[in-house]
Every structure is written in C-alpha cells, then in structure tokens.
Enzyme design. Sequence first.
Site, PDB file in Angstrom:
ATOM      1  N   LYS A 174       0.850  -1.201   0.000  1.00 42.21           N
ATOM      2  CA  LYS A 174       0.000   0.000   0.000  1.00 42.21           C
ATOM      3  C   LYS A 174       0.886   1.252   0.000  1.00 42.21           C
ATOM      4  CE  LYS A 174      -1.960  -1.515   3.719  1.00 42.21           C
ATOM      5  NZ  LYS A 174      -2.816  -1.912   4.856  1.00 42.21           N
ATOM      6  N   THR A 205      -8.865   9.309   7.969  1.00 41.58           N
ATOM      7  CA  THR A 205      -8.492   8.056   7.292  1.00 41.58           C
ATOM      8  C   THR A 205      -8.264   6.915   8.279  1.00 41.58           C
ATOM      9  OG1 THR A 205      -6.193   8.807   7.368  1.00 41.58           O
ATOM     10  CG2 THR A 205      -7.420   9.246   5.330  1.00 41.58           C
ATOM     11  N   GLY A 207      -8.578   3.612  10.006  1.00 40.58           N
ATOM     12  CA  GLY A 207      -9.211   2.347   9.645  1.00 40.58           C
ATOM     13  C   GLY A 207      -9.054   1.930   8.193  1.00 40.58           C
ATOM     14  N   THR A 208      -8.259   2.693   7.410  1.00 38.92           N
ATOM     15  CA  THR A 208      -8.144   2.361   5.977  1.00 38.92           C
ATOM     16  C   THR A 208      -7.551   0.971   5.759  1.00 38.92           C
ATOM     17  OG1 THR A 208      -6.107   3.638   5.991  1.00 38.92           O
ATOM     18  CG2 THR A 208      -8.021   4.681   5.004  1.00 38.92           C
ATOM     19  N   GLY A 209      -6.499   0.623   6.503  1.00 41.30           N
ATOM     20  CA  GLY A 209      -5.838  -0.667   6.296  1.00 41.30           C
ATOM     21  C   GLY A 209      -6.739  -1.842   6.623  1.00 41.30           C
ATOM     22  N   CYS A 210      -7.430  -1.753   7.746  1.00 42.56           N
ATOM     23  CA  CYS A 210      -8.363  -2.813   8.164  1.00 42.56           C
ATOM     24  C   CYS A 210      -9.472  -2.951   7.122  1.00 42.56           C
ATOM     25  CB  CYS A 210      -9.011  -2.472   9.505  1.00 42.56           C
ATOM     26  SG  CYS A 210      -7.860  -2.029  10.803  1.00 42.56           S
TER      27      CYS A 210
END
Length: 262
Positions: A174, A205, A207-210
Amino acid sequence: MSLPRVLTVAGSDSGGGAGVQADLKTMLALGVHGMSVITAVTAQNSLGVQGAWELPVQAVRAQYRSVVDDIGVQAVKTGMLASAELVEAVAELISGTDAPAVVDPVGVSKHGDPLLAASALDSVRTKLLPAATVATPNLDEVAQLTNIRVESEDDLRRAAAAVLEYGPRWVLIKGGHLAGDAVDLLTDGSAEHWLRAPRHDNRHTHGTGCTLASAIASGLAKGLSVPEAAREAKEYVTGAIAAGFALGAGIGPVDHGWRLRE
C-alpha cells in the site's frame, strides 16, 4: 441462498473506526456475513491508543474453532495479533482452514502507536506470511518486516519482492503514504497490477488498512480472483476515504456506509 461468510481475527477498536469494528462494517456494506475472533482489546479514540490488552491464546483459539467448525468460512482476514504467541497460534489456525486468508500485518496504528511486540516480527515473517493468500502491508510495515524504505513508486517493486520471499501467494504493497496519487502494487511475483486512485484531501483516514483487507477478503469469499477482489476493495476504500468524517478531536474514520447513502 446464504451469504458468503468472512471471519476477522483482529483487535477491538473502542472508537469504532478500525479493527474488528471496521472489519464487520465493511463486510456488511459489501454483502457478506461477518464474524469475529477478538485477539486484543484496545482503549482507543481519535487521538490514539491509550491502552491494549491481548487475549489469552486459548480464548483466541476457542473463538476461531467455535466459528469455523460450526458455521464455516469462505475467507479469513487477520489484523492486530499483538504477540509472537498469538501470531503463531493464528498462523496455525488459518493454515489448517480451507479458505483464502488476507493477512494485514498490523505493526503500528495510524497515530504511530505500536500494536505488535518487536519479538513477534520474526513469527510474522516465518509463520504468518507463509499462510497468507494475500498480505497487505503499508510502507511502515514493509520497513519493519524487510528494512526496505519505500520513497518512490519504483521502490514498491523491490518491497513487494522482499515480502514475497516470506511466502505469501500475493502481496499488496500500500503506497498511500507516498506523494501524488494513492498507488498500490499487487503482485504474485509475475503478474503486476497497479491500483491507482486520486488522493483525497481528507485527514479522516482512520481504519483504511483494516477496511481494505476486509474488503479484499469479502471479494474472495464471493469467488472473485485476487486481482478482482483487490480492485473492488480499492474502489470501495477510495469512496470511504472521500466520505471520511470528523469524530472526536483527532483523526476521524472512513465512512464504511458511503455506498448505502449514495
């Protein structure tokens, strides 16, 4: 017809923006039945992580077996695993489950709070990543795992090759922390898929990875290929970031329900 079932194995975020809470909201929005194994409880809000308590391995294993042995799963997603013991136990569980596994090797929070013990990094490399269908590290996690610092798009290939050495079938690096467009590289070592989206001027932003990892797992549970699932997940997360909103005094969450309000 029953909905595809997806299991998240991750930590709880009391603020509701990341972790298991983000995973379950994502799964609901994408039309799959979400289930959870809680690995840790965090005291967390828009300003950061104030405390974290991991659950005993026995409790994590019991939750996992309880769900998988009775209900069954079409995909598993892993997030915060905290310690070497938990990493190894979860790696063993997903290796023994006949379903694709999306591994988000969570190392640090959006605010820079450590969510993985340094002693657990080796277990992530040698046990967890080899069990992954797709690994989704961000640039900080790439640096933790491989010591490669990604400073440009050209470095994404090198980072992906280094992570693939640990054994996941696919890796999605990412590149959201780079300048310019939000670009990610998905590769299995031969095929390359560059996922690009315009960068939104939005600091909410959390929580984007989860959310991205859960969206990929949801796509895989529906029978999509890894590249198709990743492309759909990127589109969903981009919309969720665009609709991100203020919450508390710090970084707000992405909006998991943005499509429901279109």
